[in-house]
Structure formats: structure tokens, C-alpha cells
Write a protein that holds these residues in place. Structure first.
Motif, PDB file in Angstrom:
ATOM      1  N   LYS A 135       3.034   5.339 -14.475  1.00  0.00           N
ATOM      2  CA  LYS A 135       3.524   4.796 -13.211  1.00  0.00           C
ATOM      3  C   LYS A 135       2.763   5.391 -12.037  1.00  0.00           C
ATOM      4  CE  LYS A 135       8.169   3.199 -14.295  1.00  0.00           C
ATOM      5  NZ  LYS A 135       9.598   3.235 -13.922  1.00  0.00           N
ATOM      6  N   GLU A 136       2.365   6.646 -12.161  1.00  0.00           N
ATOM      7  CA  GLU A 136       1.577   7.272 -11.106  1.00  0.00           C
ATOM      8  C   GLU A 136       0.239   6.550 -10.951  1.00  0.00           C
ATOM      9  OE1 GLU A 136       0.060  11.684  -9.617  1.00  0.00           O
ATOM     10  OE2 GLU A 136       1.251  11.488 -11.449  1.00  0.00           O
ATOM     11  N   VAL A 137      -0.366   6.176 -12.071  1.00  0.00           N
ATOM     12  CA  VAL A 137      -1.615   5.413 -12.018  1.00  0.00           C
ATOM     13  C   VAL A 137      -1.377   4.077 -11.309  1.00  0.00           C
ATOM     14  CG1 VAL A 137      -3.356   4.202 -13.396  1.00  0.00           C
ATOM     15  CG2 VAL A 137      -2.585   6.488 -14.081  1.00  0.00           C
ATOM     16  N   GLU A 138      -0.280   3.413 -11.659  1.00  0.00           N
ATOM     17  CA  GLU A 138       0.050   2.130 -11.031  1.00  0.00           C
ATOM     18  C   GLU A 138       0.242   2.282  -9.519  1.00  0.00           C
ATOM     19  OE1 GLU A 138       3.610  -1.261 -11.026  1.00  0.00           O
ATOM     20  OE2 GLU A 138       3.743   0.466 -12.367  1.00  0.00           O
ATOM     21  N   VAL A 139       0.995   3.309  -9.134  1.00  0.00           N
ATOM     22  CA  VAL A 139       1.275   3.513  -7.706  1.00  0.00           C
ATOM     23  C   VAL A 139       0.013   3.887  -6.947  1.00  0.00           C
ATOM     24  CG1 VAL A 139       2.508   4.945  -6.037  1.00  0.00           C
ATOM     25  CG2 VAL A 139       3.704   4.089  -8.064  1.00  0.00           C
ATOM     26  N   LEU A 140      -0.786   4.795  -7.492  1.00  0.00           N
ATOM     27  CA  LEU A 140      -2.034   5.178  -6.842  1.00  0.00           C
ATOM     28  C   LEU A 140      -2.960   3.978  -6.673  1.00  0.00           C
ATOM     29  CD1 LEU A 140      -2.703   8.575  -8.643  1.00  0.00           C
ATOM     30  CD2 LEU A 140      -2.432   8.270  -6.165  1.00  0.00           C
ATOM     31  N   THR A 141      -2.986   3.112  -7.694  1.00  0.00           N
ATOM     32  CA  THR A 141      -3.854   1.941  -7.637  1.00  0.00           C
ATOM     33  C   THR A 141      -3.378   0.950  -6.581  1.00  0.00           C
ATOM     34  OG1 THR A 141      -4.364   2.173  -9.998  1.00  0.00           O
ATOM     35  CG2 THR A 141      -4.860   0.052  -8.990  1.00  0.00           C
ATOM     36  N   THR A 142      -2.086   0.655  -6.586  1.00  0.00           N
ATOM     37  CA  THR A 142      -1.577  -0.317  -5.611  1.00  0.00           C
ATOM     38  C   THR A 142      -1.584   0.245  -4.196  1.00  0.00           C
ATOM     39  OG1 THR A 142       0.668   0.380  -6.261  1.00  0.00           O
ATOM     40  CG2 THR A 142      -0.161  -1.670  -7.202  1.00  0.00           C
ATOM     41  N   LEU A 143      -1.355   1.552  -4.069  1.00  0.00           N
ATOM     42  CA  LEU A 143      -1.447   2.189  -2.753  1.00  0.00           C
ATOM     43  C   LEU A 143      -2.883   2.133  -2.248  1.00  0.00           C
ATOM     44  CD1 LEU A 143      -0.312   3.795  -0.404  1.00  0.00           C
ATOM     45  CD2 LEU A 143      -0.521   5.876  -1.784  1.00  0.00           C
ATOM     46  N   GLY A 144      -3.832   2.427  -3.145  1.00  0.00           N
ATOM     47  CA  GLY A 144      -5.241   2.329  -2.769  1.00  0.00           C
ATOM     48  C   GLY A 144      -5.619   0.924  -2.343  1.00  0.00           C
ATOM     49  N   ARG A 145      -5.113  -0.045  -3.081  1.00  0.00           N
ATOM     50  CA  ARG A 145      -5.390  -1.454  -2.753  1.00  0.00           C
ATOM     51  C   ARG A 145      -4.847  -1.810  -1.368  1.00  0.00           C
ATOM     52  NH1 ARG A 145      -8.683  -5.711  -3.906  1.00  0.00           N
ATOM     53  NH2 ARG A 145      -7.587  -7.677  -4.202  1.00  0.00           N
ATOM     54  N   THR A 146      -3.627  -1.368  -1.091  1.00  0.00           N
ATOM     55  CA  THR A 146      -3.002  -1.647   0.201  1.00  0.00           C
ATOM     56  C   THR A 146      -3.802  -1.015   1.337  1.00  0.00           C
ATOM     57  OG1 THR A 146      -0.834  -1.640  -0.875  1.00  0.00           O
ATOM     58  CG2 THR A 146      -0.862  -1.472   1.521  1.00  0.00           C
ATOM     59  N   ILE A 147      -4.188   0.247   1.148  1.00  0.00           N
ATOM     60  CA  ILE A 147      -4.932   0.958   2.180  1.00  0.00           C
ATOM     61  C   ILE A 147      -6.314   0.346   2.377  1.00  0.00           C
ATOM     62  CG2 ILE A 147      -5.998   3.190   2.723  1.00  0.00           C
ATOM     63  CD1 ILE A 147      -3.566   4.521   1.421  1.00  0.00           C
ATOM     64  N   ALA A 148      -6.921  -0.124   1.291  1.00  0.00           N
ATOM     65  CA  ALA A 148      -8.222  -0.799   1.412  1.00  0.00           C
ATOM     66  C   ALA A 148      -8.093  -2.062   2.262  1.00  0.00           C
ATOM     67  CB  ALA A 148      -8.769  -1.143   0.027  1.00  0.00           C
ATOM     68  N   LEU A 149      -7.021  -2.810   2.040  1.00  0.00           N
ATOM     69  CA  LEU A 149      -6.797  -4.028   2.820  1.00  0.00           C
ATOM     70  C   LEU A 149      -6.538  -3.709   4.293  1.00  0.00           C
ATOM     71  CD1 LEU A 149      -4.563  -6.003   0.286  1.00  0.00           C
ATOM     72  CD2 LEU A 149      -6.911  -6.561   0.965  1.00  0.00           C
ATOM     73  N   LEU A 167       1.518  -5.171   5.231  1.00  0.00           N
ATOM     74  CA  LEU A 167       0.764  -4.110   4.564  1.00  0.00           C
ATOM     75  C   LEU A 167       1.211  -2.705   4.959  1.00  0.00           C
ATOM     76  CD1 LEU A 167      -2.828  -5.662   4.660  1.00  0.00           C
ATOM     77  CD2 LEU A 167      -1.172  -5.690   2.788  1.00  0.00           C
ATOM     78  N   GLU A 168       1.555  -2.498   6.209  1.00  0.00           N
ATOM     79  CA  GLU A 168       2.030  -1.174   6.608  1.00  0.00           C
ATOM     80  C   GLU A 168       3.347  -0.836   5.917  1.00  0.00           C
ATOM     81  OE1 GLU A 168       0.644   1.182   8.027  1.00  0.00           O
ATOM     82  OE2 GLU A 168      -0.979   0.399   9.258  1.00  0.00           O
ATOM     83  N   ASP A 169       4.226  -1.839   5.790  1.00  0.00           N
ATOM     84  CA  ASP A 169       5.481  -1.619   5.067  1.00  0.00           C
ATOM     85  C   ASP A 169       5.200  -1.311   3.597  1.00  0.00           C
ATOM     86  OD1 ASP A 169       6.980  -2.067   7.330  1.00  0.00           O
ATOM     87  OD2 ASP A 169       7.344  -4.183   6.891  1.00  0.00           O
ATOM     88  N   ALA A 170       4.273  -2.067   3.017  1.00  0.00           N
ATOM     89  CA  ALA A 170       3.913  -1.839   1.615  1.00  0.00           C
ATOM     90  C   ALA A 170       3.377  -0.423   1.430  1.00  0.00           C
ATOM     91  CB  ALA A 170       2.864  -2.856   1.175  1.00  0.00           C
ATOM     92  N   ARG A 171       2.532  -0.008   2.347  1.00  0.00           N
ATOM     93  CA  ARG A 171       1.985   1.354   2.273  1.00  0.00           C
ATOM     94  C   ARG A 171       3.105   2.393   2.280  1.00  0.00           C
ATOM     95  NH1 ARG A 171      -2.804   3.804   6.144  1.00  0.00           N
ATOM     96  NH2 ARG A 171      -2.897   5.885   5.200  1.00  0.00           N
TER      97      ARG A 171
END
Length: 208
Positions: free
Chosen positions: A102-116, A76-80
């Protein structure tokens, strides 16, 4: 081995910026050819090399891919790191408006990663930015609402979670998104069970 590595480093450091970019592009193109149809296997290297070229579109795409591979591997840290770099590439791009989806996609997946990773406040910040950029009644917007609801459930802010789940359901119903509906109703069933509303929980569960 150490001597060879040192020699390569010295040689690389003496190259001009243009030559370095050309070298990274050549390596990146070689990896693309070698792993054609299966770039996930070389995603980290592709992200690394194309970031050091002038090809920002490929750098962005491979950082998103690398982030998803890292998430799949539970790194997860690498993904972040990959998603944060992807967001930085978008924000520095001259054609940032064209890359809004793409910005929406990145913000969403980044948010998901940080939530985890447990940083719920930061995750909600990214989700809020994704909502502000996303278009009405799109699957991306429905997904962000569900992800926000999940964080609110973890924070035990169940009223806020229900509000976002209902917004997600409204979008998914318009689009006939059965998977999105199932995920939202699963969350609603859990919330109702936590609140002691067993009949409502059963009703939501039956719609999953």
C-alpha cells in the motif's frame, strides 16, 4: 443555523477523546451502510471520520479512495492532501511492513498527483521511494518506471525517459501486460518523433 452549529461545536469539544472516537466511528459506520457498494460518493466524509477513530486500516483505505475520487474530479490539491495523510498513516502504523504494497501504491499516486501539479522534482522523489520498496517484475514497478519516464519527458531528459521505458517494457513483456506495453511504446514513439527518428517512431506506434 449559526446557533445550532455553535452548540454542536461546544458539545463536541466537551466530549472525552474516547467519546469523540466512538462518535466518529458510529458516523463512519452509518455512512458505510448508507453507501454500501458506492462508497466513492461518501469517500471524503469516510476519510474524515475514520481518521478520527482508532481504525487506522479503514482510515488508510478511505484516504486512498478519497484521493482517487479527488483526482478524478481534477481536485489535485485535495488529492495531494488525502494521499499525504494516507502516507502518514502508513508510516505511523505499527504494522508498516505488512502495508508495504500500500505504501508503494500511495507513493506512486502521490507522485503522480504532484507531477500533474508541476512539481517534478518532488514527484521523482516519491517515485524513487516507490521503486525502492516495490518488488522486482511487478506491475506496480513497471507503472512507476513509466511515470518516471513521463516526468523525464516533460523535463526533456529523453535519455533517462528511454531507460525507464525499456525497464517498464521488460517487466510488462514478462507479465504479458498488453496495456502497459502499449503505454510504454506510445511514449517511445513520441520520443523518437521528437528526435527525428521517424522510422523508429512509426515502428513503436505500430506496437501500440
Amino acid at each position: 443555523h449559526f446557533t445550532h452549529s455553535l452548540m454542536r461545536e461546544v458539545t463536541y469539544n466537551h466530549l472525552s477523546r474516547a467519546r469523540r472516537r466512538l462518535l466518529h466511528r458510529k458516523v463512519g459506520e452509518y455512512l458505510e451502510d448508507k453507501y454500501a457498494g458506492n462508497t466513492e460518493q461518501a469517500a471524503f466524509s469516510l476519510a474524515y471520520h475514520f481518521l478520527r477513530t482508532s481504525e487506522s486500516t479503514k482510515a488508510l483505505d478511505y484516504h486512498i479512495l478519497a484521493g482517487r475520487v479527488a483526482m478524478h474530479e481534477q481536485a489535485l490539491e485535495d488529492a495531494r492532501g488525502f494521499f499525504e495523510t494516507a502516507l502518514d498513516i502508513i508510516l505511523k502504523s505499527e504494522g508498516a511492513g505488512e502495508a508495504q504494497w500500500k505504501e508503494v501504491e500511495v507513493l506512486t499516486t502521490l507522485g503522480r498527483t504532484i507531477a500533474l501539479l508541476g512539481d517534478w522534482k518532488k514527484a521523482l522523489d516519491h517515485y524513487g521511494q516507490a521503486l525502492a520498496l516495490s518488488k522486482d517484475d511487478t506491475p506496480e514497478r513497471a507503472l512507476v518506471h513509466r511515470y518516471i519516464a513521463e516526468v523525464e519527458m516533460l523535463r526533456f531528459e529523453l535519455g533517462a525517459a528511454v531507460e525507464h521505458l525499456n525497464k517498464s517494457i521488460a517487466i510488462s513483456e514478462k507479465r504479458g501486460d498488453t496495456r502497459g506495453l502499449a503505454e510504454a511504446y506510445r511514449c517511445l514513439a513520441w520520443i523518437c518523433e521528437e528526435q527525428g527518428k521517424i522510422d523508429e517512431a512509426i515502428g513503436h506506434a505500430e506496437r501500440v
